[in-house]
Design an enzyme around this catalytic site. Structure first.
Site, mmCIF file in Angstrom:
data_model
loop_
_atom_site.group_PDB
_atom_site.id
_atom_site.type_symbol
_atom_site.label_atom_id
_atom_site.label_comp_id
_atom_site.label_asym_id
_atom_site.label_seq_id
_atom_site.Cartn_x
_atom_site.Cartn_y
_atom_site.Cartn_z
ATOM 1 N N VAL A 54 0.821 -1.202 0.000
ATOM 2 C CA VAL A 54 0.000 0.000 0.000
ATOM 3 C C VAL A 54 0.860 1.259 0.000
ATOM 4 O O VAL A 54 1.610 1.497 0.931
ATOM 5 C CB VAL A 54 -0.899 0.017 1.248
ATOM 6 C CG1 VAL A 54 -1.716 1.284 1.278
ATOM 7 C CG2 VAL A 54 -1.775 -1.212 1.263
ATOM 8 N N PRO A 55 0.762 2.038 -1.060
ATOM 9 C CA PRO A 55 1.552 3.258 -1.195
ATOM 10 C C PRO A 55 1.025 4.386 -0.336
ATOM 11 O O PRO A 55 0.556 5.393 -0.836
ATOM 12 C CB PRO A 55 1.422 3.597 -2.681
ATOM 13 C CG PRO A 55 0.096 3.049 -3.077
ATOM 14 C CD PRO A 55 -0.135 1.835 -2.204
ATOM 15 N N CYS A 56 1.117 4.227 0.957
ATOM 16 C CA CYS A 56 0.569 5.275 1.810
ATOM 17 C C CYS A 56 1.403 6.540 1.743
ATOM 18 O O CYS A 56 1.021 7.567 2.276
ATOM 19 C CB CYS A 56 0.396 4.787 3.252
ATOM 20 S SG CYS A 56 1.802 3.951 3.931
ATOM 21 N N HIS A 57 2.510 6.470 1.057
ATOM 22 C CA HIS A 57 3.326 7.679 0.928
ATOM 23 C C HIS A 57 2.720 8.630 -0.088
ATOM 24 O O HIS A 57 3.107 9.773 -0.189
ATOM 25 C CB HIS A 57 4.747 7.297 0.523
ATOM 26 C CG HIS A 57 4.830 6.537 -0.760
ATOM 27 N ND1 HIS A 57 4.683 5.169 -0.818
ATOM 28 C CD2 HIS A 57 5.020 6.966 -2.025
ATOM 29 C CE1 HIS A 57 4.806 4.812 -2.104
ATOM 30 N NE2 HIS A 57 4.997 5.869 -2.842
#
Length: 107
Positions: free
Chosen positions: A54-57
């Site tokens: 998950v690319p929470c950035h």
DNA sequence: CACCTGACATAAT
DNA sequence: AATTATGCCAGGT
């Protein structure tokens, strides 16, 4: 690890829809999820970053400041977020995204 | 610029 | 089951 709630799953799914080189905000995400509450979104992300999956950035605050990353708003972990964004072609100014033209609104 | 309140989901008590 | 506290927020005062 914890069993992700249906809500959290939706959050992660939405995140994966963000094209590379783009970012979104907690508010935008909340609207897309028909939740309306950015807080619930942020909480879901912090509770289950679920690793690189998950690319929470790619999620920043409405004022374009980076906010936090995996529970950190400073330090090495947070810095990683900073770097990842630049790596995707998003200019960062201090602790903020330099421009809104990179926002993805799930259109 | 600092602080408070609002709205939503989850975990803990 | 109900209430309380909290969170990578947002918007207003």
């Amino acid at each position: 690890m914890r069993t992700p709630t249906p809500f959290e799953s939706r959050v992660y799914e939405a995140l994966t829809q963000i094209p590379r080189g783009r970012v979104t905000t907690y508010g935008l995400l909340a609207v897309y999820l028909d939740c309306g509450s950015a807080r619930a979104v942020g909480q879901a992300l912090r509770r289950n970053p679920n690793g690189p999956r998950v690319p929470c950035h790619r999620v920043v605050r409405a004022d374009l400041s980076l906010g936090g990353y995996a529970g950190a708003t400073a330090g090495a972990t947070w810095r990683r977020k900073h770097r990842l964004l630049e790596q995707e072609g998003i200019p960062i100014e201090g602790n903020c995204v330099a421009s809104r033209e990179y926002l993805y609104d799930f259109s």
